[in-house]
Motif scaffolding. Structure first.
Motif, PDB file in Angstrom:
ATOM      1  N   ASP A  78       1.563 -21.558  12.700  1.00 45.47           N
ATOM      2  CA  ASP A  78       0.533 -20.522  12.580  1.00 45.47           C
ATOM      3  C   ASP A  78       0.744 -19.446  13.650  1.00 45.47           C
ATOM      4  N   PRO A  79       0.338 -18.204  13.369  1.00 45.20           N
ATOM      5  CA  PRO A  79       0.547 -17.122  14.344  1.00 45.20           C
ATOM      6  C   PRO A  79      -0.342 -17.254  15.573  1.00 45.20           C
ATOM      7  N   ILE A  80       0.233 -16.951  16.739  1.00 45.56           N
ATOM      8  CA  ILE A  80      -0.506 -16.895  17.997  1.00 45.56           C
ATOM      9  C   ILE A  80      -0.006 -15.683  18.781  1.00 45.56           C
ATOM     10  N   THR A  81      -0.751 -15.303  19.812  1.00 44.51           N
ATOM     11  CA  THR A  81      -0.338 -14.230  20.719  1.00 44.51           C
ATOM     12  C   THR A  81      -0.252 -14.814  22.121  1.00 44.51           C
ATOM     13  N   ILE A  82       0.924 -14.687  22.752  1.00 42.80           N
ATOM     14  CA  ILE A  82       1.199 -15.329  24.039  1.00 42.80           C
ATOM     15  C   ILE A  82       1.079 -14.315  25.177  1.00 42.80           C
ATOM     16  N   PHE A  83       0.524 -14.775  26.304  1.00 42.00           N
ATOM     17  CA  PHE A  83       0.361 -13.939  27.495  1.00 42.00           C
ATOM     18  C   PHE A  83       0.969 -14.646  28.701  1.00 42.00           C
ATOM     19  N   ASP A  84       1.700 -13.860  29.517  1.00 47.89           N
ATOM     20  CA  ASP A  84       2.294 -14.406  30.737  1.00 47.89           C
ATOM     21  C   ASP A  84       1.974 -13.496  31.911  1.00 47.89           C
ATOM     22  N   SER A  85       2.693 -13.666  33.019  1.00 47.87           N
ATOM     23  CA  SER A  85       2.390 -12.922  34.248  1.00 47.87           C
ATOM     24  C   SER A  85       2.586 -11.418  34.104  1.00 47.87           C
ATOM     25  N   GLY A  86       3.301 -10.979  33.084  1.00 45.63           N
ATOM     26  CA  GLY A  86       3.519  -9.547  32.888  1.00 45.63           C
ATOM     27  C   GLY A  86       2.492  -8.881  31.997  1.00 45.63           C
ATOM     28  N   GLY A 148      -4.504 -24.313  36.667  1.00 42.41           N
ATOM     29  CA  GLY A 148      -3.449 -25.286  36.437  1.00 42.41           C
ATOM     30  C   GLY A 148      -3.396 -26.350  37.507  1.00 42.41           C
ATOM     31  N   GLY A 149      -3.443 -27.602  37.088  1.00 43.60           N
ATOM     32  CA  GLY A 149      -3.388 -28.692  38.054  1.00 43.60           C
ATOM     33  C   GLY A 149      -1.990 -29.009  38.530  1.00 43.60           C
ATOM     34  N   GLY A 150      -0.976 -28.493  37.816  1.00 40.96           N
ATOM     35  CA  GLY A 150       0.400 -28.771  38.209  1.00 40.96           C
ATOM     36  C   GLY A 150       0.892 -27.808  39.263  1.00 40.96           C
ATOM     37  N   SER A 151       0.993 -26.533  38.904  1.00 41.84           N
ATOM     38  CA  SER A 151       1.492 -25.514  39.830  1.00 41.84           C
ATOM     39  C   SER A 151       0.415 -25.050  40.798  1.00 41.84           C
ATOM     40  N   GLY A 152      -0.851 -25.322  40.463  1.00 41.30           N
ATOM     41  CA  GLY A 152      -1.944 -24.884  41.316  1.00 41.30           C
ATOM     42  C   GLY A 152      -2.336 -23.439  41.103  1.00 41.30           C
ATOM     43  N   GLY A 153      -1.730 -22.770  40.124  1.00 41.34           N
ATOM     44  CA  GLY A 153      -2.037 -21.371  39.876  1.00 41.34           C
ATOM     45  C   GLY A 153      -3.222 -21.190  38.945  1.00 41.34           C
ATOM     46  N   THR A 154      -3.500 -19.916  38.635  1.00 36.41           N
ATOM     47  CA  THR A 154      -4.621 -19.555  37.770  1.00 36.41           C
ATOM     48  C   THR A 154      -4.153 -18.562  36.714  1.00 36.41           C
ATOM     49  N   ALA A 155      -4.594 -18.771  35.485  1.00 35.36           N
ATOM     50  CA  ALA A 155      -4.329 -17.825  34.399  1.00 35.36           C
ATOM     51  C   ALA A 155      -5.666 -17.234  33.976  1.00 35.36           C
ATOM     52  N   THR A 156      -5.885 -15.975  34.333  1.00 39.46           N
ATOM     53  CA  THR A 156      -7.155 -15.309  34.053  1.00 39.46           C
ATOM     54  C   THR A 156      -7.015 -14.404  32.839  1.00 39.46           C
ATOM     55  N   ASN A 157      -7.964 -14.498  31.928  1.00 38.46           N
ATOM     56  CA  ASN A 157      -7.954 -13.609  30.770  1.00 38.46           C
ATOM     57  C   ASN A 157      -8.085 -12.163  31.231  1.00 38.46           C
ATOM     58  N   ILE A 161      -2.099 -13.502  35.715  1.00 42.41           N
ATOM     59  CA  ILE A 161      -1.654 -14.825  35.294  1.00 42.41           C
ATOM     60  C   ILE A 161      -0.512 -15.234  36.217  1.00 42.41           C
ATOM     61  N   ASP A 162      -0.725 -16.309  36.966  1.00 39.36           N
ATOM     62  CA  ASP A 162       0.299 -16.770  37.899  1.00 39.36           C
ATOM     63  C   ASP A 162       1.436 -17.445  37.142  1.00 39.36           C
ATOM     64  N   SER A 163       2.666 -17.051  37.467  1.00 36.46           N
ATOM     65  CA  SER A 163       3.833 -17.700  36.874  1.00 36.46           C
ATOM     66  C   SER A 163       3.972 -19.106  37.462  1.00 36.46           C
ATOM     67  N   THR A 176     -13.928 -15.886  15.958  1.00 33.26           N
ATOM     68  CA  THR A 176     -13.569 -17.153  16.584  1.00 33.26           C
ATOM     69  C   THR A 176     -12.083 -17.163  16.920  1.00 33.26           C
ATOM     70  N   PHE A 177     -11.766 -17.563  18.161  1.00 35.55           N
ATOM     71  CA  PHE A 177     -10.386 -17.669  18.614  1.00 35.55           C
ATOM     72  C   PHE A 177     -10.179 -19.009  19.307  1.00 35.55           C
ATOM     73  N   LEU A 178      -8.939 -19.493  19.265  1.00 34.01           N
ATOM     74  CA  LEU A 178      -8.552 -20.591  20.133  1.00 34.01           C
ATOM     75  C   LEU A 178      -7.908 -20.006  21.376  1.00 34.01           C
ATOM     76  N   ALA A 179      -8.353 -20.461  22.550  1.00 36.80           N
ATOM     77  CA  ALA A 179      -7.699 -20.138  23.813  1.00 36.80           C
ATOM     78  C   ALA A 179      -6.867 -21.358  24.192  1.00 36.80           C
ATOM     79  N   MET A 180      -5.542 -21.178  24.274  1.00 37.28           N
ATOM     80  CA  MET A 180      -4.607 -22.291  24.420  1.00 37.28           C
ATOM     81  C   MET A 180      -3.825 -22.117  25.724  1.00 37.28           C
ATOM     82  N   PHE A 181      -3.760 -23.175  26.522  1.00 31.25           N
ATOM     83  CA  PHE A 181      -3.196 -23.088  27.869  1.00 31.25           C
ATOM     84  C   PHE A 181      -1.931 -23.917  27.987  1.00 31.25           C
ATOM     85  N   ASN A 182      -0.941 -23.341  28.688  1.00 28.68           N
ATOM     86  CA  ASN A 182       0.266 -24.080  29.059  1.00 28.68           C
ATOM     87  C   ASN A 182       0.338 -24.104  30.584  1.00 28.68           C
TER      88      ASN A 182
END
Length: 233
Positions: A78-86, A148-157, A161-163, A176-182
């Motif tokens: 299914d289609p999604i839109t991905i966001f990273d530190s950029g 994020g509990g692994g890297s300790g960073g934060t991804a803010t809408n 978004i911390d790499s 309605t949207f799904l907010a999905m975290f990696n």
């Protein structure tokens, strides 16, 4: 003497007076109904689509996404839109004020990740699938972040978004949207390390609608008091 043109409010008051004099209660009810219908028409733009995603990179749900335990949502491909530190300055936005409903749909992560909106709402260590929180928000970016509990960073809408953290959105329709975290743990960008369903639970009526309704109720009250005064006389 030149006749003065009757104003709209004077016209409404005159019609209410006619209702009282002639005893046409059904006419008064029709006027109230028309006013309330007008209020609904004024309110209808606020019920339009108010959640939308801007920016990001179009992609699809990866094959390693694990939908087990997720009540509804998306499927692989299914289609999604991905966001990273950029992608600072982009994300999930509200076009107007609304009450938002956040529902925890689950997580497949070894780390303890947290969903925050004005406070920690869901932790993968303690939240149960189906847990719900409601938050009042104004227009602009929906106010939330993933911790994020692994890297300790934060991804803010809306950023930053911390790499190497990533987030993605899937449009389910009907505001309605799904907010999905990696969480960046390992090479798998599966976006199932914390999944939250975001929806609009209620759109507040514009102030003009309440003003119109108050005016109608005031006219009804005025007519009732006037009738009681005439009966007492």
């Amino acid at each position: 003497m030149e006749e003065r043109e009757e104003t709209e409010i004077e016209c409404v008051i005159r019609r209410f007076s006619q209702c009282e004099k002639q005893g046409f209660q059904d006419m008064k009810i029709k006027l109230i109904g028309l006013a309330l219908a007008g209020a609904l028409l004024v309110a209808s733009p606020a019920s339009a689509m108010v959640l939308s995603v801007t920016g990001g990179t179009a992609d699809t749900v990866p094959g390693n996404f694990n939908p087990t335990g997720f009540p509804g949502g998306v499927l692989i491909g299914d289609p999604i839109t991905i966001f990273d530190s950029g992608d600072a300055g982009f994300g999930l936005s509200l076009s107007s004020a609304a009450n938002l409903r956040f529902e925890f749909l689950g997580s497949e992560a070894d780390f303890v990740n947290v969903f925050n909106s004005g406070g920690d709402l869901f932790s993968t260590a303690t939240a149960a699938v189906g847990d719900v929180a409601t938050v009042a928000a104004g227009g602009g970016f929906v106010p939330f972040s993933f911790l994020g509990g692994g890297s300790g960073g934060t991804a803010t809408n809306g950023g930053p978004i911390d790499s190497p953290l990533l987030m993605a959105f899937a449009d389910l329709g009907n505001n309605t949207f799904l907010a999905m975290f990696n969480d960046g743990g390992g090479p798998d960008a599966d976006f199932d390390d914390l999944v939250v369903r975001v929806s609009v639970s209620q759109v507040p009526l514009p102030p003009a609608v309440w003003l119109l309704i108050s005016a109608v109720l005031g006219l009804v009250s005025f007519a009732r008091i006037r009738r009681q005064g005439q009966q007492a006389a």
